[in-house]
Design an enzyme around this catalytic site. Structure first.
Site, PDB file in Angstrom:
ATOM      1  N   ASN A  48       6.084  -8.310   0.512  1.00  0.00           N
ATOM      2  CA  ASN A  48       4.709  -7.923   0.844  1.00  0.00           C
ATOM      3  C   ASN A  48       4.161  -8.746   2.008  1.00  0.00           C
ATOM      4  OD1 ASN A  48       4.623  -6.122  -1.423  1.00  0.00           O
ATOM      5  ND2 ASN A  48       4.310  -7.909  -2.736  1.00  0.00           N
ATOM      6  N   HIS A 134      -3.535  -2.659 -11.463  1.00  0.00           N
ATOM      7  CA  HIS A 134      -2.536  -3.718 -11.662  1.00  0.00           C
ATOM      8  C   HIS A 134      -2.522  -4.262 -13.101  1.00  0.00           C
ATOM      9  CE1 HIS A 134      -0.798  -7.820 -10.891  1.00  0.00           C
ATOM     10  NE2 HIS A 134      -0.030  -7.096 -10.097  1.00  0.00           N
ATOM     11  N   GLU A 176      -7.828  -0.304  -7.363  1.00  0.00           N
ATOM     12  CA  GLU A 176      -7.203  -1.007  -6.247  1.00  0.00           C
ATOM     13  C   GLU A 176      -7.652  -0.328  -4.958  1.00  0.00           C
ATOM     14  OE1 GLU A 176      -2.970  -1.592  -6.743  1.00  0.00           O
ATOM     15  OE2 GLU A 176      -3.219  -2.206  -8.823  1.00  0.00           O
ATOM     16  N   SER A 180      -0.541  -0.585  -5.387  1.00  0.00           N
ATOM     17  CA  SER A 180       0.563  -1.489  -5.070  1.00  0.00           C
ATOM     18  C   SER A 180       1.933  -0.836  -5.178  1.00  0.00           C
ATOM     19  CB  SER A 180       0.506  -2.710  -5.984  1.00  0.00           C
ATOM     20  OG  SER A 180       0.576  -2.320  -7.334  1.00  0.00           O
ATOM     21  N   ASP A 205      -9.816  -4.306  -6.055  1.00  0.00           N
ATOM     22  CA  ASP A 205      -8.735  -5.278  -5.867  1.00  0.00           C
ATOM     23  C   ASP A 205      -7.965  -4.806  -4.629  1.00  0.00           C
ATOM     24  OD1 ASP A 205      -6.299  -6.546  -5.821  1.00  0.00           O
ATOM     25  OD2 ASP A 205      -5.842  -6.245  -7.945  1.00  0.00           O
ATOM     26  N   HIS A 208      -3.326  -5.240  -1.387  1.00  0.00           N
ATOM     27  CA  HIS A 208      -2.422  -4.679  -0.380  1.00  0.00           C
ATOM     28  C   HIS A 208      -3.140  -4.111   0.827  1.00  0.00           C
ATOM     29  CE1 HIS A 208       1.148  -5.204  -2.869  1.00  0.00           C
ATOM     30  NE2 HIS A 208       0.341  -4.974  -3.871  1.00  0.00           N
ATOM     31  N   LYS A 237       0.227 -11.614  -0.186  1.00  0.00           N
ATOM     32  CA  LYS A 237       0.767 -10.460   0.524  1.00  0.00           C
ATOM     33  C   LYS A 237       0.618 -10.685   2.033  1.00  0.00           C
ATOM     34  CE  LYS A 237       0.900  -8.572  -3.746  1.00  0.00           C
ATOM     35  NZ  LYS A 237       0.155  -8.668  -4.993  1.00  0.00           N
TER      36      LYS A 237
HETATM   37  C1  LIG Z   1       0.097  -8.777  -6.409  1.00  0.00           C
HETATM   38  C2  LIG Z   1      -1.109  -8.194  -7.009  1.00  0.00           C
HETATM   39  C3  LIG Z   1      -1.953  -8.959  -7.817  1.00  0.00           C
HETATM   40  C4  LIG Z   1      -1.589 -10.338  -8.265  1.00  0.00           C
HETATM   41  O1  LIG Z   1      -1.737 -11.232  -7.230  1.00  0.00           O
HETATM   42  P1  LIG Z   1      -0.902 -12.607  -7.299  1.00  0.00           P
HETATM   43  O2  LIG Z   1      -1.586 -13.456  -6.318  1.00  0.00           O
HETATM   44  O3  LIG Z   1       0.491 -12.235  -6.926  1.00  0.00           O
HETATM   45  O4  LIG Z   1      -1.011 -13.102  -8.696  1.00  0.00           O
HETATM   46  C5  LIG Z   1      -3.132  -8.399  -8.251  1.00  0.00           C
HETATM   47  N1  LIG Z   1      -3.453  -7.128  -7.934  1.00  0.00           N
HETATM   48  C6  LIG Z   1      -2.644  -6.354  -7.197  1.00  0.00           C
HETATM   49  C7  LIG Z   1      -3.056  -4.970  -6.888  1.00  0.00           C
HETATM   50  C8  LIG Z   1      -1.436  -6.867  -6.721  1.00  0.00           C
HETATM   51  O5  LIG Z   1      -0.630  -6.094  -6.021  1.00  0.00           O
END
Ligand SMILES: *Cc1c(COP(=O)(O)O)cnc(C)c1O
Length: 385
Positions: A48, A134, A176, A180, A205, A208, A237
């Site tokens: 990522n 997620h 999101e 992801s 969230d 990405h 990411k």
């Molecule tokens: C990777 C991810 C997370 C978690 O983040 P980390 O910093 O890896 O714990 C949370 N939400 C989404 C949508 C993700 O892709």
């Protein structure tokens, strides 16, 4: 059944379902877009690190300098003595740039999502979340005493019915920004309109989207011209590091500082990491060239696959995440293995990470790739599937 028998049975069932997972041990010294494992060098289409910032010289230099200044660890929870001027600077930088009153740092996106949902939602409250949110959000929702309803992926008319049914309660809607596993974008404008209409708050969230989408890489909400009430950005990411921030109002931030257990009872991430993240934010802001390069790769990949007659295998996505649908676990594993034998590292993503019967290759493109790498991937896919 004793513990060992019980655990071994679970492992055997996983293996039987072709769903057993293993970690790949990556060797040092192979910068993106490569990955070396087991003595073999692969082109990496699994990570990522969308802009290649994990190897950015300015970010590394900032980390090294701050390591000399602050030492290694933060030495405590943010509430005790772990919150340094490097953390404070990063929070101010993020809040100002993204247009929020406050930013609060967390060691990971997983912790940030759990802290926000478990911190805010009480038993009289309602959480409405996209079904593809997620695991960190789903788990927090399951642990929370709040009423939890999921709406089918991007089915906003279903969300509207759920909002109507929840009228009179405090409601948080979660999605999101860029999903992801499938790489598709939420319609944040539509989500915000619905939330406004029903008096709900919106949490996005943007793990990405941050760094990749929108003006200066401010993310998918900025791209849609919207400001969610709460925005979670993660740094594992596109920022190429680790950690996360919650962007919110002053009131929410103060509330979380009092009540969010993941913040109160967990060590602040290292101050040198905060300094490196400030440098990474600076790089993201100035990385229009890298974002344009990534977009060229995405178009090149899609065009070449279409010419090869494979377009219908791709899920619709305009982001760096390009899912190639295989169907069964067996066929996804076989495709990943065939690609690997051609020097291409692409992960097979299987249920429960994606819906049953829809195992896929999760191909991710990065500005660290060159056009010839994308061409090699397309050729590999044509030969392998
Ligand atoms: C990777 C991810 C997370 C978690 O983040 P980390 O910093 O890896 O714990 C949370 N939400 C989404 C949508 C993700 O892709």
């Amino acid at each position: 059944m004793n513990w060992n028998t019980h655990l071994q049975a679970a492992l055997a069932a996983r293996a039987q379902a072709q769903a057993y997972r293993r970690r790949t041990v990556r060797r040092a010294g192979t910068p993106p877009p490569y990955l070396e494992s087991g003595g073999v060098r692969y082109l990496n289409f699994a990570g990522n690190d969308y802009l290649g910032l994990s190897r950015d010289a300015a970010v590394i230099a900032a980390w090294q300098q701050a390591l000399a200044d602050y030492g290694c660890g933060s030495g405590g929870s943010p509430l005790v003595c772990g919150h340094t001027d490097a953390h404070e600077y990063l929070e101010t930088q993020l809040a100002g740039w993204l247009g929020y009153e406050r930013a609060l740092l967390f060691p990971s996106g997983y912790a940030a999502n759990q802290a926000v949902l478990l911190g805010l939602l009480g038993k009289d409250d309602v959480l409405l979340a996209d079904k593809f949110c997620h695991a960190s959000m789903q788990e927090a929702a399951a642990l929370s005493p709040a009423v939890y309803r999921r709406f089918a992926h991007q089915r906003y008319e279903v969300l509207e019915q759920q909002l109507a049914a929840a009228q009179g309660r405090r409601v948080l809607v979660a999605s999101e920004g860029v999903f992801s596993m499938d790489g598709d974008k939420a319609d944040i404008g539509r989500l915000k309109t619905l939330c406004r209409r029903y008096g709900a708050w919106l949490l996005i969230d943007d793990a990405h989207g941050f760094g990749v989408c929108g003006p200066q890489g401010r993310g998918s909400a900025a791209e849609a011209g919207e400001q969610p009430d709460i925005l979670v950005v993660t740094f594992g990411k596109a920022a190429g590091l680790m950690g996360a921030a919650v962007l919110c109002s002053h009131t929410v931030a103060e509330y979380l500082v009092q009540f969010a257990r993941h913040l109160v009872y967990s060590t602040a991430f290292p101050p040198a990491q905060a300094a490196a993240l400030s440098a990474a934010i600076g790089r993201i802001q100035a990385a229009d060239d890298l974002r344009a390069k990534l977009q060229r790769h995405i178009r090149c990949f899609q065009t070449a696959l279409a010419q090869g007659g494979l377009a219908e295998r791709l899920l619709p996505s305009e982001t760096a995440i390009q899912p190639f649908v295989c169907g069964s676990n067996e066929s996804a594993l076989a495709a990943a293995e065939a690609l690997r034998s051609r020097g291409l590292y692409v992960p097979a993503i299987r249920p429960p990470t994606v819906p049953a019967g829809r195992a896929q290759l999760r191909i991710t493109l990065s500005a660290a790739h060159e056009t010839r790498h994308i061409e090699a991937l397309v050729k590999g896919l044509q030969d392998a599937v």
